[in-house]
Design a protein around this motif. Structure first.
Motif, PDB file in Angstrom:
ATOM      1  N   GLU A  57       0.816  -1.218   0.000  1.00 19.97           N
ATOM      2  CA  GLU A  57       0.000   0.000   0.000  1.00 19.97           C
ATOM      3  C   GLU A  57       0.852   1.271   0.000  1.00 19.97           C
ATOM      4  O   GLU A  57       0.321   2.358   0.178  1.00 19.97           O
ATOM      5  N   ILE A  58       2.176   1.129  -0.188  1.00 14.75           N
ATOM      6  CA  ILE A  58       3.046   2.297  -0.271  1.00 14.75           C
ATOM      7  C   ILE A  58       3.895   2.200  -1.529  1.00 14.75           C
ATOM      8  O   ILE A  58       3.998   1.139  -2.153  1.00 14.75           O
ATOM      9  N   SER A  59       4.538   3.312  -1.904  1.00 18.57           N
ATOM     10  CA  SER A  59       5.377   3.315  -3.099  1.00 18.57           C
ATOM     11  C   SER A  59       6.746   2.706  -2.804  1.00 18.57           C
ATOM     12  O   SER A  59       7.202   2.655  -1.664  1.00 18.57           O
ATOM     13  N   HIS A  60       7.389   2.220  -3.862  1.00 19.78           N
ATOM     14  CA  HIS A  60       8.755   1.691  -3.842  1.00 19.78           C
ATOM     15  C   HIS A  60       8.926   0.467  -2.922  1.00 19.78           C
ATOM     16  O   HIS A  60       9.977   0.292  -2.309  1.00 19.78           O
ATOM     17  N   VAL A  61       7.916  -0.395  -2.886  1.00 17.92           N
ATOM     18  CA  VAL A  61       8.032  -1.624  -2.095  1.00 17.92           C
ATOM     19  C   VAL A  61       9.194  -2.499  -2.576  1.00 17.92           C
ATOM     20  O   VAL A  61       9.961  -3.009  -1.745  1.00 17.92           O
ATOM     21  N   PRO A  62       9.402  -2.700  -3.887  1.00 17.88           N
ATOM     22  CA  PRO A  62      10.546  -3.534  -4.317  1.00 17.88           C
ATOM     23  C   PRO A  62      11.878  -2.993  -3.808  1.00 17.88           C
ATOM     24  O   PRO A  62      12.755  -3.767  -3.391  1.00 17.88           O
ATOM     25  N   LEU A  63      12.042  -1.680  -3.839  1.00 20.80           N
ATOM     26  CA  LEU A  63      13.291  -1.072  -3.382  1.00 20.80           C
ATOM     27  C   LEU A  63      13.482  -1.293  -1.881  1.00 20.80           C
ATOM     28  O   LEU A  63      14.590  -1.587  -1.420  1.00 20.80           O
ATOM     29  N   ILE A  64      12.407  -1.156  -1.126  1.00 21.72           N
ATOM     30  CA  ILE A  64      12.477  -1.395   0.318  1.00 21.72           C
ATOM     31  C   ILE A  64      12.910  -2.828   0.594  1.00 21.72           C
ATOM     32  O   ILE A  64      13.778  -3.080   1.435  1.00 21.72           O
ATOM     33  N   ILE A  65      12.326  -3.782  -0.120  1.00 17.64           N
ATOM     34  CA  ILE A  65      12.666  -5.192   0.084  1.00 17.64           C
ATOM     35  C   ILE A  65      14.137  -5.446  -0.231  1.00 17.64           C
ATOM     36  O   ILE A  65      14.857  -6.072   0.552  1.00 17.64           O
ATOM     37  N   ARG A  66      14.588  -4.965  -1.380  1.00 18.52           N
ATOM     38  CA  ARG A  66      15.981  -5.206  -1.789  1.00 18.52           C
ATOM     39  C   ARG A  66      16.969  -4.603  -0.792  1.00 18.52           C
ATOM     40  O   ARG A  66      17.941  -5.247  -0.392  1.00 18.52           O
ATOM     41  N   LYS A  67      16.715  -3.364  -0.403  1.00 19.03           N
ATOM     42  CA  LYS A  67      17.637  -2.685   0.512  1.00 19.03           C
ATOM     43  C   LYS A  67      17.616  -3.332   1.892  1.00 19.03           C
ATOM     44  O   LYS A  67      18.667  -3.486   2.547  1.00 19.03           O
TER      45      LYS A  67
END
Length: 290
Positions: A136-146
């Motif tokens: 429900e928020i933006s940039h979930v893939p980036l959060i997961i990777r980081k």
């Protein structure tokens, strides 16, 4: 060990109706309530009320101060929450006489998460901490990777499901917690047990928890399988049941409970949740669950 819940914060407008409105239909409502909600907020509250040290990250607009207050009152650390120039996310929720619901979501400030903010948040944590994230928020893939690169245990609730989830770095997820609709969307299989087996085969290192409402829940990892029955109750509102289940299941795992006991704890908490109205307000405290 700390838990970072990086997720949504919403204002929920809840309308009680005798039946979910149909296309072209105008319906009078029985009552209207305004509550703090969002999957991220609900899951943070569930984990905190279950006894975990939880830090929430996300964004609100100038209208979202009461969302932060609600988190604090449940014991969630809110110092990482930032303000956005956009209005806070909000939902319009219909709840019928059987306790069923349907939800319209306006994303607002939840879609104002950028890389600089993600880096700022993750810098406050260390290897071995837990990340809980939804969609429900933006940039979930980036959060997961980081987060994975930082050594977090990554827990994902792929809700609401959108087709782009299949392009997310799901191989970096350690625990999936999802419902039947989300499992079918990810696998193309409508039979829950078979969908679970496909996910366990596709991601052999991952724990998969598939919630099924009043049919209970399934847990799987590789060839291992556990079925958890639901506790029979009179449901009045199922809005936060899945978030409550997730919060208490994670609490059980972090505490070192066997998976079967963590599932039972989560099931008891979710059963109590659905006997109450509202989203965050319906999530029980650990002392109530027993």
């Amino acid at each position: 060990m700390r838990v970072l819940s990086f997720g949504s914060l919403n204002i929920d407008y809840v309308y009680r109706v005798d039946g979910i409105v149909r296309p072209g239909e105008t319906k009078r409502v029985k009552s209207r309530g305004v509550y703090a909600g969002g999957k991220g907020l609900n899951q943070s509250i569930a984990m905190a009320r279950a006894g975990l040290p939880v830090f929430h990250a996300g964004k609100v607009g100038s209208d979202g101060e009461f969302l932060i207050k609600t988190l604090r009152e449940s014991g969630v650390d809110t110092h990482l929450i930032a303000y956005s120039g956009k209005a806070s996310g909000h939902t319009i929720i219909q709840v019928d006489d059987e306790g069923r619901n349907c939800i319209l979501l306006y994303e607002g400030a939840n879609q104002d998460i950028d890389e600089a903010y993600i880096d700022e948040v993750l810098a406050a944590f260390s290897r071995g901490d837990y990340l809980v994230v939804q969609n429900e928020i933006s940039h979930v893939p980036l959060i997961i990777r980081k987060a994975k690169a930082c050594g977090f245990t990554v827990i994902m609730n792929p809700s609401p499901y959108t087709p782009d989830i299949e392009g997310y770095p799901l191989q970096d997820v350690d625990i999936f917690i999802l419902n039947e609709i989300e499992a079918e969307a990810l696998t193309g299989i409508s039979v829950p047990l078979e969908a679970l087996r496909v996910l366990c085969h596709r991601y052999p290192h991952v724990q998969v928890v598939l919630t099924r409402g009043d049919e209970g829940a399934l847990w799987g990892r590789q060839e291992d399988l556990i079925h958890q029955s639901a506790y029979p109750v009179k449901a009045v509102d199922t809005t936060a049941a899945g978030d409550t289940f997730l919060g208490y299941f994670i609490a059980g795992l972090v505490e070192g409970l066997p998976v079967s006991e963590a599932l039972d704890l989560a099931s008891r908490a979710a059963a109590l949740c659905v006997t109450r109205l509202g989203a965050a307000d319906s999530i029980p405290w650990r002392r109530e669950v027993g």
